[in-house]
Design a protein around this motif. Structure first.
Motif, PDB file in Angstrom:
ATOM      1  N   LEU A  76       5.025  -3.404   9.497  1.00 48.61           N
ATOM      2  CA  LEU A  76       6.012  -3.615   9.340  1.00 48.61           C
ATOM      3  C   LEU A  76       6.752  -4.512   8.240  1.00 48.61           C
ATOM      4  CD1 LEU A  76       7.488  -3.786  13.073  1.00 48.61           C
ATOM      5  CD2 LEU A  76       8.105  -1.659  10.955  1.00 48.61           C
ATOM      6  N   ALA A  77       6.143  -5.501   8.006  1.00 48.70           N
ATOM      7  CA  ALA A  77       6.544  -6.565   7.034  1.00 48.70           C
ATOM      8  C   ALA A  77       6.392  -5.905   5.892  1.00 48.70           C
ATOM      9  CB  ALA A  77       5.653  -7.299   6.787  1.00 48.70           C
ATOM     10  N   GLN A  78       4.973  -5.249   5.247  1.00 46.89           N
ATOM     11  CA  GLN A  78       5.011  -4.097   4.520  1.00 46.89           C
ATOM     12  C   GLN A  78       6.205  -2.711   3.990  1.00 46.89           C
ATOM     13  OE1 GLN A  78       1.335  -1.853   4.888  1.00 46.89           O
ATOM     14  NE2 GLN A  78      -0.484  -4.025   3.931  1.00 46.89           N
ATOM     15  N   TYR A  79       7.184  -2.579   4.809  1.00 44.46           N
ATOM     16  CA  TYR A  79       7.654  -1.244   5.139  1.00 44.46           C
ATOM     17  C   TYR A  79       8.730  -2.070   5.303  1.00 44.46           C
ATOM     18  CZ  TYR A  79       3.109   1.320   4.089  1.00 44.46           C
ATOM     19  OH  TYR A  79       2.436   1.336   3.262  1.00 44.46           O
ATOM     20  N   PRO A  80       9.966  -2.951   4.484  1.00 42.92           N
ATOM     21  CA  PRO A  80      10.718  -3.356   5.164  1.00 42.92           C
ATOM     22  C   PRO A  80      12.005  -2.677   5.429  1.00 42.92           C
ATOM     23  CG  PRO A  80      10.993  -4.397   2.639  1.00 42.92           C
ATOM     24  CD  PRO A  80       9.222  -3.772   3.375  1.00 42.92           C
ATOM     25  N   ARG A  81      12.607  -1.913   5.209  1.00 44.95           N
ATOM     26  CA  ARG A  81      13.374  -0.745   5.106  1.00 44.95           C
ATOM     27  C   ARG A  81      13.314   0.588   6.735  1.00 44.95           C
ATOM     28  NH1 ARG A  81      16.277   1.030   0.010  1.00 44.95           N
ATOM     29  NH2 ARG A  81      15.968  -1.148  -0.764  1.00 44.95           N
ATOM     30  N   VAL A  82      11.705   0.269   6.914  1.00 44.30           N
ATOM     31  CA  VAL A  82      11.671   0.991   8.133  1.00 44.30           C
ATOM     32  C   VAL A  82      12.487   0.621   9.629  1.00 44.30           C
ATOM     33  CG1 VAL A  82       9.851   1.961   9.729  1.00 44.30           C
ATOM     34  CG2 VAL A  82       9.633   2.021   7.223  1.00 44.30           C
ATOM     35  N   ARG A  83      12.930   1.172  10.167  1.00 40.50           N
ATOM     36  CA  ARG A  83      13.147   0.797  11.513  1.00 40.50           C
ATOM     37  C   ARG A  83      12.836   1.100  12.292  1.00 40.50           C
ATOM     38  NH1 ARG A  83      18.517  -1.158  11.822  1.00 40.50           N
ATOM     39  NH2 ARG A  83      18.838  -0.574  14.168  1.00 40.50           N
ATOM     40  N   ALA A  84      12.398   0.087  13.195  1.00 45.29           N
ATOM     41  CA  ALA A  84      11.143   0.383  14.945  1.00 45.29           C
ATOM     42  C   ALA A  84      11.972   0.443  15.587  1.00 45.29           C
ATOM     43  CB  ALA A  84      10.222  -0.343  14.975  1.00 45.29           C
ATOM     44  N   THR A  85      11.710   1.392  16.293  1.00 43.21           N
ATOM     45  CA  THR A  85      12.616   1.593  18.420  1.00 43.21           C
ATOM     46  C   THR A  85      10.978   1.652  19.595  1.00 43.21           C
ATOM     47  OG1 THR A  85      14.152   3.813  17.650  1.00 43.21           O
ATOM     48  CG2 THR A  85      13.770   3.234  19.639  1.00 43.21           C
ATOM     49  N   ILE A  86      11.782   0.809  20.094  1.00 43.25           N
ATOM     50  CA  ILE A  86      10.573   0.208  20.948  1.00 43.25           C
ATOM     51  C   ILE A  86      11.342   0.561  22.452  1.00 43.25           C
ATOM     52  CG2 ILE A  86       9.478  -1.868  22.702  1.00 43.25           C
ATOM     53  CD1 ILE A  86       9.585  -1.742  19.044  1.00 43.25           C
ATOM     54  N   GLU A  87       9.900   1.292  22.538  1.00 41.60           N
ATOM     55  CA  GLU A  87      10.681   2.054  24.385  1.00 41.60           C
ATOM     56  C   GLU A  87       9.767   1.246  25.385  1.00 41.60           C
ATOM     57  OE1 GLU A  87       8.638   5.601  23.504  1.00 41.60           O
ATOM     58  OE2 GLU A  87      10.167   6.543  22.771  1.00 41.60           O
ATOM     59  N   GLY A  88      10.720   1.054  26.216  1.00 36.82           N
ATOM     60  CA  GLY A  88      10.092   0.618  27.695  1.00 36.82           C
ATOM     61  C   GLY A  88       9.742   1.575  28.659  1.00 36.82           C
ATOM     62  N   HIS A  89       8.810   1.345  29.374  1.00 34.64           N
ATOM     63  CA  HIS A  89       8.302   2.760  29.725  1.00 34.64           C
ATOM     64  C   HIS A  89       7.802   2.127  31.570  1.00 34.64           C
ATOM     65  CE1 HIS A  89       8.418   5.288  27.543  1.00 34.64           C
ATOM     66  NE2 HIS A  89       7.558   4.643  26.339  1.00 34.64           N
TER      67      HIS A  89
END
Length: 167
Positions: A87-100
């Motif tokens: 994620l540090a390499q791609y600072p414009r990429v967002r992430a969704t963390i899915e909890g299960h």
């Protein structure tokens, strides 16, 4: 008196003829983040910054939890370090963390547990330098199992948090 009954019967028959017929083929089941079709460039390699690139380059897109726990253990911290580095390499990429969660427990309990798991994952990634504003969390509770069995091996696969990149 028979006229209203006859009218009601005719209306019922007319409405029955308008009933929807089931489709011949059902649509495919929803996919989780790890089943997204790979995005590739002309050479067939994953496009840098895509979900396919994320999956190819990190240790794993998911971490696992003990029963009724949202604690991130040492093995999972190593996985999250690899995710944070990507994620540090791609600072414009967002992430969704899915909890299960696994199938045991009520829907409400498992939604809350999945939320705690997703937030624990987000907090570790934030501590590793990922901007919290780039991450969102969602809990699916027991609604999207990875394994469908009702045994410890299946439950262990379902007690997870999955990181999905958003372009």
């Amino acid at each position: 008196m028979t006229k209203p009954i006859l009218t009601a019967a005719l209306m019922a028959l007319a409405l029955a003829g308008c009933a929807k017929k089931p489709p011949k083929q059902l649509p495919p089941a929803p996919t989780s983040g790890s089943e997204i079709a790979p995005v590739t460039d002309t050479s067939g390699a994953a496009t840098p910054g895509s979900q396919a690139d994320f999956i190819a380059k990190v240790t794993s897109d998911r971490i696992f939890f003990d029963t009724d726990s949202s604690d991130v253990d040492a093995n999972d911290q190593a996985t999250l370090r690899s995710q944070a580095a990507w994620l540090a390499q791609y600072p414009r990429v967002r992430a969704t963390i899915e909890g299960h969660a696994d199938e045991r427990g009520t829907r409400e309990y498992n939604i809350a547990l999945g939320d705690r798991r997703a937030n624990s994952t987000k907090n570790v990634l934030a501590a590793l330098g990922v901007d919290p504003g780039r991450m969102t969390v969602i809990s699916y509770g027991k609604e999207r199992p990875d394994a469908t069995g009702s045994d410890e091996a299946s439950w262990a696969k379902n007690r997870r948090a999955v990181t999905v990149t958003v372009q």
